[in-house]
Every structure is written in structure tokens, then in C-alpha cells.
Write a protein that holds these residues in place. Structure first.
Motif, PDB file in Angstrom:
ATOM      1  N   GLU A  12       0.771  -1.192  -0.341  1.00 24.33           N
ATOM      2  CA  GLU A  12       0.117  -0.334   0.329  1.00 24.33           C
ATOM      3  C   GLU A  12       0.564   0.996   0.157  1.00 24.33           C
ATOM      4  N   SER A  13       1.755   1.115   0.272  1.00 25.65           N
ATOM      5  CA  SER A  13       2.707   2.464   0.603  1.00 25.65           C
ATOM      6  C   SER A  13       3.650   2.602  -0.469  1.00 25.65           C
ATOM      7  N   ILE A  14       4.296   1.812  -1.300  1.00 24.66           N
ATOM      8  CA  ILE A  14       4.719   1.656  -2.451  1.00 24.66           C
ATOM      9  C   ILE A  14       3.900   2.146  -3.375  1.00 24.66           C
ATOM     10  N   ALA A  15       2.853   1.553  -3.823  1.00 20.71           N
ATOM     11  CA  ALA A  15       1.659   1.680  -4.480  1.00 20.71           C
ATOM     12  C   ALA A  15       1.123   3.411  -4.268  1.00 20.71           C
ATOM     13  N   LEU A  16       1.030   3.839  -2.743  1.00 20.47           N
ATOM     14  CA  LEU A  16       1.152   5.642  -3.306  1.00 20.47           C
ATOM     15  C   LEU A  16       1.826   6.593  -3.117  1.00 20.47           C
ATOM     16  N   LEU A  17       2.954   5.879  -3.343  1.00 23.34           N
ATOM     17  CA  LEU A  17       3.747   6.488  -3.313  1.00 23.34           C
ATOM     18  C   LEU A  17       4.291   6.814  -4.725  1.00 23.34           C
ATOM     19  N   ALA A  18       4.199   6.083  -5.341  1.00 24.43           N
ATOM     20  CA  ALA A  18       4.395   5.448  -7.163  1.00 24.43           C
ATOM     21  C   ALA A  18       3.370   6.469  -7.206  1.00 24.43           C
ATOM     22  N   VAL A  19       1.581   6.408  -6.988  1.00 22.80           N
ATOM     23  CA  VAL A  19       0.610   7.393  -7.415  1.00 22.80           C
ATOM     24  C   VAL A  19       0.676   9.043  -7.707  1.00 22.80           C
ATOM     25  N   CYS A  20       1.337   9.105  -5.873  1.00 25.49           N
ATOM     26  CA  CYS A  20       2.064  11.017  -5.999  1.00 25.49           C
ATOM     27  C   CYS A  20       2.745  10.950  -6.824  1.00 25.49           C
ATOM     28  N   ALA A  21       4.292  10.008  -6.893  1.00 26.03           N
ATOM     29  CA  ALA A  21       4.749  10.946  -7.720  1.00 26.03           C
ATOM     30  C   ALA A  21       5.029  10.902  -9.142  1.00 26.03           C
ATOM     31  N   LEU A  22       3.657   9.909  -9.655  1.00 25.43           N
ATOM     32  CA  LEU A  22       3.457   9.789 -10.700  1.00 25.43           C
ATOM     33  C   LEU A  22       2.572  11.661 -10.737  1.00 25.43           C
ATOM     34  N   ILE A  23       1.322  11.767 -10.123  1.00 25.21           N
ATOM     35  CA  ILE A  23       0.358  13.544  -9.908  1.00 25.21           C
ATOM     36  C   ILE A  23       1.730  13.947 -10.406  1.00 25.21           C
ATOM     37  N   ILE A  24       2.736  14.254  -9.181  1.00 23.78           N
ATOM     38  CA  ILE A  24       3.543  15.320  -9.400  1.00 23.78           C
ATOM     39  C   ILE A  24       4.248  15.523 -10.730  1.00 23.78           C
ATOM     40  N   ALA A  25       5.178  14.065 -10.847  1.00 22.28           N
ATOM     41  CA  ALA A  25       6.097  14.583 -12.245  1.00 22.28           C
ATOM     42  C   ALA A  25       5.088  14.865 -13.365  1.00 22.28           C
ATOM     43  N   PRO A  45      -0.509  20.524  -7.039  1.00 21.17           N
ATOM     44  CA  PRO A  45      -0.392  18.965  -7.196  1.00 21.17           C
ATOM     45  C   PRO A  45       0.439  17.495  -5.305  1.00 21.17           C
ATOM     46  N   ILE A  46       0.496  19.251  -5.042  1.00 18.12           N
ATOM     47  CA  ILE A  46       1.506  18.102  -4.217  1.00 18.12           C
ATOM     48  C   ILE A  46      -0.104  17.631  -2.817  1.00 18.12           C
ATOM     49  N   LEU A  47      -0.486  19.162  -2.679  1.00 18.97           N
ATOM     50  CA  LEU A  47      -1.683  19.465  -2.092  1.00 18.97           C
ATOM     51  C   LEU A  47      -2.553  18.852  -2.652  1.00 18.97           C
ATOM     52  N   THR A  48      -2.781  17.694  -3.709  1.00 18.34           N
ATOM     53  CA  THR A  48      -3.731  17.247  -4.336  1.00 18.34           C
ATOM     54  C   THR A  48      -3.590  16.082  -3.661  1.00 18.34           C
ATOM     55  N   CYS A  49      -1.892  15.735  -3.514  1.00 15.29           N
ATOM     56  CA  CYS A  49      -1.678  14.265  -3.093  1.00 15.29           C
ATOM     57  C   CYS A  49      -1.937  14.910  -1.848  1.00 15.29           C
ATOM     58  N   ALA A  50      -1.496  15.330  -0.926  1.00 13.08           N
ATOM     59  CA  ALA A  50      -1.856  15.150   0.492  1.00 13.08           C
ATOM     60  C   ALA A  50      -3.352  15.151   0.802  1.00 13.08           C
ATOM     61  N   VAL A  51      -4.382  15.736  -0.286  1.00 14.02           N
ATOM     62  CA  VAL A  51      -5.870  15.140  -0.091  1.00 14.02           C
ATOM     63  C   VAL A  51      -6.034  13.339   0.043  1.00 14.02           C
ATOM     64  N   LEU A  52      -5.053  13.523  -1.723  1.00 18.73           N
ATOM     65  CA  LEU A  52      -5.113  11.969  -1.676  1.00 18.73           C
ATOM     66  C   LEU A  52      -4.665  10.934  -0.844  1.00 18.73           C
ATOM     67  N   ALA A  53      -3.943  11.222  -0.082  1.00 16.10           N
ATOM     68  CA  ALA A  53      -3.566  10.324   1.349  1.00 16.10           C
ATOM     69  C   ALA A  53      -3.863  10.472   2.187  1.00 16.10           C
ATOM     70  N   ALA A  54      -4.673  12.009   2.660  1.00 15.99           N
ATOM     71  CA  ALA A  54      -5.445  11.942   3.930  1.00 15.99           C
ATOM     72  C   ALA A  54      -7.434  11.246   3.475  1.00 15.99           C
ATOM     73  N   THR A  55      -7.340  10.545   2.448  1.00 14.74           N
ATOM     74  CA  THR A  55      -8.138  10.663   2.097  1.00 14.74           C
ATOM     75  C   THR A  55      -8.241   8.933   2.466  1.00 14.74           C
ATOM     76  N   TYR A  56      -7.387   8.105   1.741  1.00 15.16           N
ATOM     77  CA  TYR A  56      -6.709   6.613   2.437  1.00 15.16           C
ATOM     78  C   TYR A  56      -6.474   6.473   3.570  1.00 15.16           C
ATOM     79  N   GLY A  57      -6.193   7.468   4.075  1.00 16.81           N
ATOM     80  CA  GLY A  57      -5.956   7.428   5.499  1.00 16.81           C
ATOM     81  C   GLY A  57      -7.739   7.618   6.369  1.00 16.81           C
ATOM     82  N   PHE A  58      -8.330   8.173   5.888  1.00 18.58           N
ATOM     83  CA  PHE A  58      -9.567   8.332   6.907  1.00 18.58           C
ATOM     84  C   PHE A  58     -10.077   6.913   6.241  1.00 18.58           C
TER      85      PHE A  58
END
Length: 515
Positions: A12-25, A45-58
Motif C-alpha cells: 500500500e505504501s509503495i503504491a500510494l507513493l508511486a501514484v503521488c510521484a506520477l501525479i506530481i511528475a 499537485p502536492i496538495l492533491t497528493c496530500a488530499v489523496l493520502a488523507a482520504t486513504y488514511g481516513f
């Protein structure tokens, strides 16, 4: 973390980081170089990734919102000192330009140029300019462009000149107390600015000497060339007419260096540099109201802007006559005016707000990643293979490079590994200056070596040389991380202990009674 909340798996951690890296890149890279890229600022884009991570965490990991919010606030609070210093840096740059301090350092730095030592001089000049301004981007976009023209006149391949200019520019970018990354790295590691800079001397110093030797050796091949010093003379002439050029211009930087050596805390030490520059500016005739505007909103060039915006050569010639500029052509004067205008139009507290906003976005993202356990899971997997200090430093350097490679932004290459590896350094009793040094040795320096990174794309565009062509000659940028790894494995420049305690050269478990 509540009882119902769970930690993410490694997958899960690797997948989320990979998706966020793709979004930012895909957001920050240029659409001209990468299909479907947007070429926008990294903030949203970074805020979008923060929202994505927070949504998954919630919703998936079942964290309460107050936990996530607390993670964000905790992450931001770690960098408050750096943010305050960055605001002070904005004041310094404006005051130092207005007082003639920065122009004087550039003016005398350009005197170092000679055909035999062109590459060495280019490296040194860019080092001086970037130390004075704290920006590799500004150095490349101004003095770097001038040096590219001089190098062409000497028959030096553009990629070679660009490589040494970038090496010098990034030396200042990572060593100057005015640089944003130099302030961000210690904030992430939990150390102070001057401890961080002193720690970098252990790895950057030897690398700098190596690059100087390479520059002298390679430069001897072009010793027979004839220096076309027209652009350099034009820059000096316009700069002398724009600003107060004097050796007294070195006084504010010497005051800051002196306060650092006296171990004065960063904020009052930097403020002392502001005060000295302001006093100099007042004695030079600057009005108090104008001075306040400069340190708040930044310096606005006057004469160089007139040269740059002149309608025709007749207008340029008239300006030259009015200000007693001789010995250069109107064409060179206009070109130099544009360069000086670009170089000096900076500074002020407000100039730091874009960087501070980006840092806040990145720290919010990192705080959520840490709160939800993504960073802990990744770190646990990495630490299973790390058995030594050298291995840990190598892991940080490799991680920062991977962030530059996949996330396309040097700030994330400092923030993400910094947040991820800090617990590992603390657990092994390694001083946080080791982490901050490693973050800059790779996160700052390798960003310009990646074609699709914002730094690589900028320098390639402004210098007119593809990234992969200047990469072999950007010696400081790729030798410094390697030197850092080698020295760490040799036990040179390795320190243990906590911030605020005496430094140790031996691990805590072998210190005995001192531990």
C-alpha cells in the motif's frame, strides 16, 4: 492512532507513493518533453497528493480527522525556524543589492576570468555569485549566460562551460545561508542552519577541491584561446553605473560569517547583516521609505532596466553618455542591461512567499504520510537491509535521487526522505546534521541532472544545452554524493549525539560513561 486504525502494508505504501510521484511528475514537467504533462507549479499537485493520502488514511486506514490534522500541524511546525530564516533571507537579499554588496561581489568575481583558467574562473565566479545570492537559477540565468558566450569565443564546447557553471552555481545553492534548500534541509533533520553548513564542509570541501583540479586540467586545453571579454566588460560597466561598487560591499557578508563563527544563532546573525547593509545604503543616499520598500518587496533595477527596455541603439547611446559609460558598444550595453536587470530584480520578504507556500504544501503532504504510517512502513523495510552508518547515508542519498527522478522537484527530494529517515538516524544515535548534510548532498545537487526535473529543465533551457550533454561535466553535482558515501564508510566526518549536545565521533554504545 486510534485502536481501530491500522498501519498500511508495504505494498500500500509503495503504491500510494508511486501514484503521488506520477501525479506530481506529470504536473510539473513540461508538456514539450513529456506527453500529457501540464507544466504547472508543484503547489497544487502536492496538495492533491496530500488530499489523496488523507482520504486513504481516513476511509481505508480509519484514522480520525483530528489525527490527520495534528500530523499536518506537526509537520509544518518542524520547519518554522527555516520559514522565519527564509523571510530574513528575503530582507538580506534586498538590502545587500541596494547597498551594493551583491553587485560588488559579482563585479570583482568577474575579474577572475582569463583564457588559461577560464573553466576554473567560471566555476569560481558562479560559486561567488550563488553564495552571494543563494540561487543557482539566478546564477545560471545571468552570469552563466555571459560565461557561455565567453566560452564560445574561446572554443570551449558549450556542454563543458555549462557543466562548470552549474557546478559553481549549485555549490552556492547548497552552502549559502541565503539558499532556501540550505534552510529546508536542517529543518527536516532537526538541526540548526550553521551546524548544517559546517557539516557539509566535510563532504563539499574535498569535492570542491577535486572539481577545481579538474577545471585546471581541462582548462589548459583552451589556454591558447583569445578571451572575448566584451560581455564581461559590459556587465561590469553597467553594474558600476547601476550600483555602488566598493570593497566595502564585502562587509555585510563578513558580518554574517563573523556571527556564524561566534556561534550567534542564525536569525540574529542574519539580521545583523541586514542592519549593516541598511546603514550602508542610507549613507549612500537611499531614502528610508525606499529602503523599507526594497527589503519588503525587493530591489527594482533602474539604469539596467532602462538599457534593457531602450527602444533603439540611439537611446542606448544617449544613456551611455549620460552615465559616463565608455569602451563598450551600445549593443553590448543593452544586452548587459538585460542580464543585470534579471540578476538584481530580486529580494524582499515577499519574494520568499512562493517558496514558503511550496514548503508548507510539501510538509502537509509529508505530515499526513507520516501520521498514517506510510513513511514508517517504508523506513522499516529499508532499515532491515541497513547495518551501518554508511548504509544509512547511502540510503538517504539514493532516496533523494529517486525523488528527484520520479517526483520532479528538489523540495520533495529533501522533505520526503528527511521525514522518512529522521527516526532511523535518531534510533542509531547519529547526529541530525548527518541527515541534513546527506539530504543536500543528493536532494539539492542531483536535481539538475534529471532532464524532466524542474531544475534540469530550467538549466537546460536557459543555457541552451541538453541536460544529458552537460551532465558529464557537472562534476560537483554527481561527485559530491559519491564522496559523501565514501567518506562516511571511511568514518570521516561522522558524528553522533543529539542536537544541542557535544558532538561525538564514536557510536553511543561505545562511548561508555560519556553516553
Amino acid at each position: 492512532m486510534t485502536e481501530t486504525a491500522r498501519k498500511p502494508s508495504l505494498g500500500e505504501s509503495i503504491a500510494l507513493l508511486a501514484v503521488c510521484a506520477l501525479i506530481i511528475a506529470l504536473s510539473v514537467l513540461s508538456p514539450d518533453s513529456v506527453p500529457f504533462a501540464l507544466g504547472v507549479s508543484a503547489h497544487i499537485p502536492i496538495l492533491t497528493c496530500a488530499v489523496l493520502a488523507a482520504t486513504y488514511g481516513f476511509f481505508v486506514l480509519h484514522h480520525r480527522w483530528d489525527e490527520l490534522e495534528s500530523g499536518i500541524i506537526t509537520g509544518i511546525s518542524m520547519a518554522m525556524q527555516a520559514i522565519l530564516i527564509l523571510m530574513m533571507v528575503g530582507l538580506i537579499i534586498g538590502a545587500w543589492i541596494q547597498s551594493g554588496s551583491v553587485p560588488s561581489m559579482i563585479y570583482y568575481g568577474l575579474d577572475l576570468l582569463s583564457p588559461k583558467y577560464f573553466l576554473l574562473a567560471s566555476f569560481l565566479v558562479c560559486s561567488v555569485v550563488s553564495l552571494a545570492t543563494g540561487t543557482s537559477w539566478g546564477t545560471a540565468g545571468t552570469v552563466g549566460i555571459a560565461l557561455m558566450g565567453v566560452g564560445a569565443g574561446l572554443g570551449v564546447p558549450p556542454a563543458v562551460t555549462a557543466g562548470f557553471c552549474i557546478s559553481g552555481g549549485y555549490f552556492g545553492d547548497k552552502m549559502s545561508p541565503l539558499s532556501d534548500t540550505t534552510n529546508l534541509a536542517p529543518a527536516m533533520a532537526g538541526t540548526d542552519l550553521y551546524s548544517h553548513i559546517r557539516a557539509m564542509c566535510w563532504t563539499t570541501g574535498p569535492t570542491y577541491v577535486i572539481v577545481m583540479g579538474i577545471a585546471m586540467y581541462m582548462g589548459s586545453q583552451y589556454a591558447a584561446g583569445t578571451l572575448d571579454a566584451g560581455k564581461i566588460s559590459a556587465m561590469q560597466a553597467v553594474m558600476a553605473a547601476e550600483s555602488h561598487i566598493s570593497y566595502l560591499g564585502f562587509l555585510p557578508p563578513l558580518v554574517v560569517i563573523g556571527t556564524a563563527l561566534a556561534k550567534v544563532p542564525a536569525l540574529p546573525g542574519l539580521f545583523a547583516g541586514v542592519i549593516v547593509a541598511c546603514v550602508m545604503a542610507v549613507f549612500q543616499g537611499t531614502g528610508l521609505g525606499n529602503l523599507v520598500n526594497v527589503i519588503f518587496e525587493g530591489y527594482v533595477p533602474t539604469l539596467s532596466a532602462e538599457f534593457a527596455n531602450a527602444a533603439d541603439m540611439a537611446a542606448v547611446t544617449q544613456l551611455m553618455a549620460q552615465h559616463g559609460i565608455a569602451g563598450i558598444t551600445p549593443e553590448l550595453a543593452k544586452e548587459a542591461g538585460g542580464m543585470i536587470n534579471d540578476l538584481l530584480a530580486r529580494g524582499g520578504m515577499m519574494s520568499m512567499m512562493n517558496t514558503i507556500a511550496l514548503i508548507l504544501c510539501a510538509l502537509s503532504f509529508g505530515g499526513i504520510m507520516e501520521c498514517c504510517g506510510f513513511l514508517e512502513t517504508l523506513l522499516t523495510a529499508v532499515m532491515k537491509t541497513v547495518k551501518s552508518v554508511g548504509g544509512l547515508v547511502t540510503a538517504v542519498i539514493a532516496s533523494s535521487f529517486m525523488c528527484n527522478l520520479f517526483m520532479g522537484d528538489q523540495y520533495l527530494a529533501i522533505v520526503m526522505p528527511g521525514r522518512m529517515f529522521k527516526p532511523g538516524f535518531d534510533a542509531k544515535g547519529i547526529h541530525p546534521r548527518m541527515l541534513s548534510r546527506s539530504l543536500e548532498d543528493s536532494g539539492t545537487l542531483t536535481s539538475v541532472l534529471v532532464p524532466w526535473n524542474t531544475c534540469g529543465a530550467y538549466h537546460s533551457g536557459v543555457l541552451g544545452v541538453p541536460t544529458m550533454e552537460y551532465l558529464p561535466y557537472a562534476f560537483l553535482n554527481y561527485l559530491n554524493p559519491l564522496v559523501a558515501i565514501v567518506l562516511t564508510y571511511m568514518g570521516i566526518g561522522v558524528f553522533y549525539g543529539k542536537q544541542g549536545e557535544p558532538l561525538r565521533r564514536t557510536p553511543p554504545e561505545t562511548v561508555g560513561s560519556e553516553a
